[in-house]
Design a protein around this motif. Structure first.
Motif, PDB file in Angstrom:
ATOM      1  N   UNK A 168       0.611  -1.106   0.096  1.00 57.10           N
ATOM      2  CA  UNK A 168      -0.053   0.102   0.046  1.00 57.10           C
ATOM      3  C   UNK A 168       0.855   1.155   0.066  1.00 57.10           C
ATOM      4  N   UNK A 169       0.103   2.153  -0.454  1.00 54.71           N
ATOM      5  CA  UNK A 169       1.125   3.591  -0.222  1.00 54.71           C
ATOM      6  C   UNK A 169       1.368   3.924   1.017  1.00 54.71           C
ATOM      7  N   UNK A 170       0.931   3.537   2.172  1.00 58.18           N
ATOM      8  CA  UNK A 170       0.845   3.779   3.462  1.00 58.18           C
ATOM      9  C   UNK A 170       1.961   3.031   4.360  1.00 58.18           C
ATOM     10  N   UNK A 171       2.532   2.042   3.286  1.00 61.19           N
ATOM     11  CA  UNK A 171       3.657   1.461   3.894  1.00 61.19           C
ATOM     12  C   UNK A 171       4.909   2.546   4.037  1.00 61.19           C
ATOM     13  N   UNK A 172       5.579   2.260   5.265  1.00 59.78           N
ATOM     14  CA  UNK A 172       6.653   3.091   5.630  1.00 59.78           C
ATOM     15  C   UNK A 172       8.009   2.546   5.444  1.00 59.78           C
ATOM     16  N   UNK A 173       8.744   2.835   4.720  1.00 61.54           N
ATOM     17  CA  UNK A 173      10.274   2.549   4.451  1.00 61.54           C
ATOM     18  C   UNK A 173      11.458   3.132   5.527  1.00 61.54           C
ATOM     19  N   UNK A 174      12.446   2.403   5.375  1.00 64.12           N
ATOM     20  CA  UNK A 174      13.544   3.126   5.902  1.00 64.12           C
ATOM     21  C   UNK A 174      14.091   4.147   4.885  1.00 64.12           C
ATOM     22  N   UNK A 175      15.512   4.822   5.347  1.00 64.97           N
ATOM     23  CA  UNK A 175      15.811   5.919   4.316  1.00 64.97           C
ATOM     24  C   UNK A 175      16.069   5.453   3.207  1.00 64.97           C
ATOM     25  N   UNK A 176      16.729   4.512   2.900  1.00 66.14           N
ATOM     26  CA  UNK A 176      17.086   4.214   1.613  1.00 66.14           C
ATOM     27  C   UNK A 176      16.324   3.209   0.729  1.00 66.14           C
ATOM     28  N   UNK A 177      15.158   2.908   1.542  1.00 62.35           N
ATOM     29  CA  UNK A 177      13.979   2.228   0.780  1.00 62.35           C
ATOM     30  C   UNK A 177      14.238   0.586   0.748  1.00 62.35           C
ATOM     31  N   UNK A 178      15.633   0.359   1.417  1.00 62.20           N
ATOM     32  CA  UNK A 178      15.966  -1.250   1.372  1.00 62.20           C
ATOM     33  C   UNK A 178      14.958  -2.147   2.396  1.00 62.20           C
ATOM     34  N   UNK A 179      14.315  -1.402   3.350  1.00 60.62           N
ATOM     35  CA  UNK A 179      13.588  -2.289   4.341  1.00 60.62           C
ATOM     36  C   UNK A 179      12.253  -1.553   4.706  1.00 60.62           C
ATOM     37  N   UNK A 180      11.457  -2.143   5.268  1.00 61.85           N
ATOM     38  CA  UNK A 180      10.083  -1.660   5.662  1.00 61.85           C
ATOM     39  C   UNK A 180      10.222  -1.847   6.896  1.00 61.85           C
ATOM     40  N   UNK A 181       9.641  -0.548   7.575  1.00 61.86           N
ATOM     41  CA  UNK A 181       9.465  -0.298   9.025  1.00 61.86           C
ATOM     42  C   UNK A 181       8.103  -0.433   9.588  1.00 61.86           C
ATOM     43  N   UNK A 182       7.185  -0.304   8.305  1.00 56.40           N
ATOM     44  CA  UNK A 182       5.805  -0.501   8.722  1.00 56.40           C
ATOM     45  C   UNK A 182       5.202  -1.026   7.564  1.00 56.40           C
ATOM     46  N   UNK A 183       4.593  -2.323   7.306  1.00 56.14           N
ATOM     47  CA  UNK A 183       4.247  -2.941   6.258  1.00 56.14           C
ATOM     48  C   UNK A 183       2.591  -2.811   6.254  1.00 56.14           C
ATOM     49  N   UNK A 184       2.150  -2.553   5.221  1.00 54.05           N
ATOM     50  CA  UNK A 184       0.766  -2.555   4.924  1.00 54.05           C
ATOM     51  C   UNK A 184       0.594  -2.939   3.283  1.00 54.05           C
ATOM     52  N   UNK A 185      -0.311  -4.270   3.196  1.00 54.47           N
ATOM     53  CA  UNK A 185      -0.734  -4.473   1.977  1.00 54.47           C
ATOM     54  C   UNK A 185      -1.931  -3.796   1.524  1.00 54.47           C
ATOM     55  N   UNK A 186      -1.730  -3.864  -0.052  1.00 51.86           N
ATOM     56  CA  UNK A 186      -2.936  -3.122  -0.734  1.00 51.86           C
ATOM     57  C   UNK A 186      -3.900  -4.302  -1.045  1.00 51.86           C
ATOM     58  N   UNK A 187      -5.019  -4.409  -0.618  1.00 50.73           N
ATOM     59  CA  UNK A 187      -6.221  -5.403  -0.753  1.00 50.73           C
ATOM     60  C   UNK A 187      -6.377  -5.662  -2.226  1.00 50.73           C
ATOM     61  N   UNK A 188      -6.135  -4.847  -3.134  1.00 52.77           N
ATOM     62  CA  UNK A 188      -6.423  -4.704  -4.708  1.00 52.77           C
ATOM     63  C   UNK A 188      -5.263  -5.888  -5.139  1.00 52.77           C
ATOM     64  N   UNK A 189      -4.191  -5.298  -4.890  1.00 53.02           N
ATOM     65  CA  UNK A 189      -2.913  -6.089  -5.360  1.00 53.02           C
ATOM     66  C   UNK A 189      -2.864  -7.329  -4.774  1.00 53.02           C
TER      67      UNK A 189
END
Length: 154
Positions: free
Chosen positions: A89-110
């Motif tokens: 989801x667009x609500x997913x929060x990444x670390x600074x370099x986008x290599x890891x996820x801090x808070x994962x949220x899935x997009x139900x349509x995907x």
């Protein structure tokens, strides 16, 4: 690790790896073989692998035998390559370099048409996503040493 082409492992190039590899463990009389190993790369136990196949997950992999010769412990694992999907989801929060996820949220349509086990495609790190019925199935079979986290779906 010197037995494996680590670059091939990282790039998931299974054709460059032997069908079976024996990896020697550091000697430890208290060795616990968990059903999912995260480091130095993803490995799943034979039980986890078999349940993936039972659920018709299109997984490929190579057999890895983990061996503690001094204590006589050995276990068969698989280095899996699960299908990868853009599922965040667009609500997913990444670390600074986008290599890891801090808070994962899935997009139900995907995730409407994904298999019961898959990996997140948007990042380099392995994030294995499993549907609840798959998790219940491996827990009924005595899964051990796994870390579970409930995910949010938007």
């Amino acid at each position: 690790m010197e037995r494996l082409d680590y670059r091939a492992v990282q790039k998931r190039e299974l054709e460059k790896l032997p069908e079976r590899t024996i990896l020697f463990l550091e000697e430890n009389p208290d060795t616990l073989f968990s059903d999912v190993v995260e480091l130095p790369f993803l490995l799943v136990s034979k039980m986890f692998w078999d349940v993936s196949k039972m659920y018709d997950v299109p997984v490929r992999g190579k057999e890895m035998v983990l061996l503690d010769g001094a204590n006589g412990f050995a276990e068969i694992y698989y280095m899996p390559v699960y299908p990868r999907y853009d599922c965040l989801s667009k609500e997913t929060i990444f670390n600074n370099d986008h290599s890891m996820i801090r808070e994962l949220m899935l997009d139900k349509n995907k995730i409407k048409y994904v298999p019961p086990v898959f990996e997140v495609a948007e990042v380099e790190k392995d994030y294995l996503i499993c549907r609840l019925d798959f998790i219940e199935s491996i827990l009924r079979r005595g899964a051990k040493g796994i870390k579970l986290a409930e995910l949010k779906v938007e």
